[in-house]
Structure formats: C-alpha cells, structure tokens
Design a protein around this motif. Sequence first.
Motif, mmCIF file in Angstrom:
data_model
loop_
_atom_site.group_PDB
_atom_site.id
_atom_site.type_symbol
_atom_site.label_atom_id
_atom_site.label_comp_id
_atom_site.label_asym_id
_atom_site.label_seq_id
_atom_site.Cartn_x
_atom_site.Cartn_y
_atom_site.Cartn_z
ATOM 1 N N MET A 90 0.845 -1.169 0.000
ATOM 2 C CA MET A 90 0.000 0.000 0.000
ATOM 3 C C MET A 90 0.898 1.242 0.000
ATOM 4 N N ARG A 91 0.528 2.206 -0.820
ATOM 5 C CA ARG A 91 1.238 3.482 -0.885
ATOM 6 C C ARG A 91 0.280 4.610 -0.547
ATOM 7 N N ARG A 92 0.791 5.562 0.190
ATOM 8 C CA ARG A 92 0.023 6.755 0.544
ATOM 9 C C ARG A 92 0.717 7.951 -0.091
ATOM 10 N N LEU A 93 -0.065 8.781 -0.772
ATOM 11 C CA LEU A 93 0.456 9.987 -1.406
ATOM 12 C C LEU A 93 -0.229 11.216 -0.826
ATOM 13 N N THR A 94 0.524 12.275 -0.667
ATOM 14 C CA THR A 94 -0.047 13.569 -0.334
ATOM 15 C C THR A 94 -0.308 14.277 -1.654
ATOM 16 N N ILE A 95 -1.518 14.777 -1.835
ATOM 17 C CA ILE A 95 -1.923 15.418 -3.090
ATOM 18 C C ILE A 95 -2.203 16.892 -2.819
ATOM 19 N N GLU A 96 -1.665 17.755 -3.660
ATOM 20 C CA GLU A 96 -1.924 19.188 -3.542
ATOM 21 C C GLU A 96 -2.645 19.674 -4.787
ATOM 22 N N GLY A 97 -3.583 20.588 -4.601
ATOM 23 C CA GLY A 97 -4.270 21.203 -5.727
ATOM 24 C C GLY A 97 -5.689 20.723 -5.947
ATOM 25 N N MET A 98 -6.133 19.719 -5.200
ATOM 26 C CA MET A 98 -7.516 19.263 -5.343
ATOM 27 C C MET A 98 -8.438 20.238 -4.620
ATOM 28 N N ALA A 136 -6.383 8.881 -12.877
ATOM 29 C CA ALA A 136 -4.968 8.906 -13.241
ATOM 30 C C ALA A 136 -4.196 7.809 -12.517
ATOM 31 N N LEU A 137 -4.473 7.636 -11.248
ATOM 32 C CA LEU A 137 -3.783 6.601 -10.475
ATOM 33 C C LEU A 137 -4.168 5.201 -10.939
ATOM 34 N N ALA A 138 -5.427 4.996 -11.257
ATOM 35 C CA ALA A 138 -5.903 3.676 -11.676
ATOM 36 C C ALA A 138 -5.246 3.207 -12.964
ATOM 37 N N LYS A 139 -4.795 4.143 -13.798
ATOM 38 C CA LYS A 139 -4.180 3.796 -15.081
ATOM 39 C C LYS A 139 -2.708 3.401 -14.963
ATOM 40 N N VAL A 140 -2.098 3.618 -13.807
ATOM 41 C CA VAL A 140 -0.678 3.318 -13.626
ATOM 42 C C VAL A 140 -0.479 1.805 -13.574
ATOM 43 N N PRO A 141 0.439 1.276 -14.396
ATOM 44 C CA PRO A 141 0.713 -0.164 -14.342
ATOM 45 C C PRO A 141 1.137 -0.581 -12.928
ATOM 46 N N VAL A 168 -1.041 -0.841 -10.380
ATOM 47 C CA VAL A 168 -2.055 -0.448 -9.400
ATOM 48 C C VAL A 168 -3.156 -1.506 -9.395
ATOM 49 N N ALA A 169 -3.332 -2.134 -8.246
ATOM 50 C CA ALA A 169 -4.390 -3.134 -8.104
ATOM 51 C C ALA A 169 -5.719 -2.465 -7.761
ATOM 52 N N ARG A 170 -5.630 -1.402 -6.950
ATOM 53 C CA ARG A 170 -6.847 -0.715 -6.520
ATOM 54 C C ARG A 170 -6.489 0.649 -5.949
ATOM 55 N N VAL A 171 -7.294 1.639 -6.282
ATOM 56 C CA VAL A 171 -7.196 2.948 -5.640
ATOM 57 C C VAL A 171 -8.150 2.884 -4.453
ATOM 58 N N SER A 172 -7.596 2.716 -3.267
ATOM 59 C CA SER A 172 -8.422 2.514 -2.076
ATOM 60 C C SER A 172 -9.189 3.760 -1.695
ATOM 61 N N VAL A 201 -3.210 3.851 -2.402
ATOM 62 C CA VAL A 201 -3.212 2.972 -3.568
ATOM 63 C C VAL A 201 -2.628 1.626 -3.176
ATOM 64 N N GLU A 202 -3.242 0.554 -3.663
ATOM 65 C CA GLU A 202 -2.743 -0.796 -3.425
ATOM 66 C C GLU A 202 -2.147 -1.341 -4.710
ATOM 67 N N GLY A 203 -1.095 -2.130 -4.562
ATOM 68 C CA GLY A 203 -0.473 -2.755 -5.725
ATOM 69 C C GLY A 203 1.025 -2.584 -5.709
ATOM 70 N N SER A 204 1.636 -2.867 -6.850
ATOM 71 C CA SER A 204 3.097 -2.872 -6.936
ATOM 72 C C SER A 204 3.672 -1.653 -7.644
#
Length: 67
Positions: A1-9, A21-26, A28-32, A43-46
């Motif tokens: 699992m990866r955690r990202l801080t997002i700015e600008g939303m 955008a995150l779901a399209k990244v090779p 990515v199993a799931r955008v939690s 995000v979950e995955g490799s």
Amino acid sequence: MRRLTIEGMTCGHCVQAVSKALAKVPGVARVSEVSLERAEAVVEGSATAEALVAAVREAGYEARDAG
C-alpha cells in the motif's frame, strides 16, 4: 500500500481526476481512497511511488510519497 499527499484538489471533480490517473498506472491493483479533506490518496499494488507521483502530476496536481 502506498500513501500519497496530493496538492491542488479543490472539488469532487479533482478527486475523480486523480483517482482515474492513479488507476491507469501499471501495477495499481486498486485505488483505495482519494480524500479531498485529507489531501491524500491510498493505492494498493506494486506501482512505484515515482510512477504514481508522475501520473498525478500529468493530471495537473502535485503529489509526493507519504509512505
């Protein structure tokens, strides 16, 4: 699992754009979760943090790996 801080939303549309955008990244199993209130994504995955950050930036937002 990866955690990202997002700015600008600023709205629900931003959350959807970041999620897509995150779901399209090779690897990515799931955008939690993408949270407008906490300004973060989980995000979950490799997928690498670098690939995830790049995808968010390409969508027009800033991101950094939060662990």
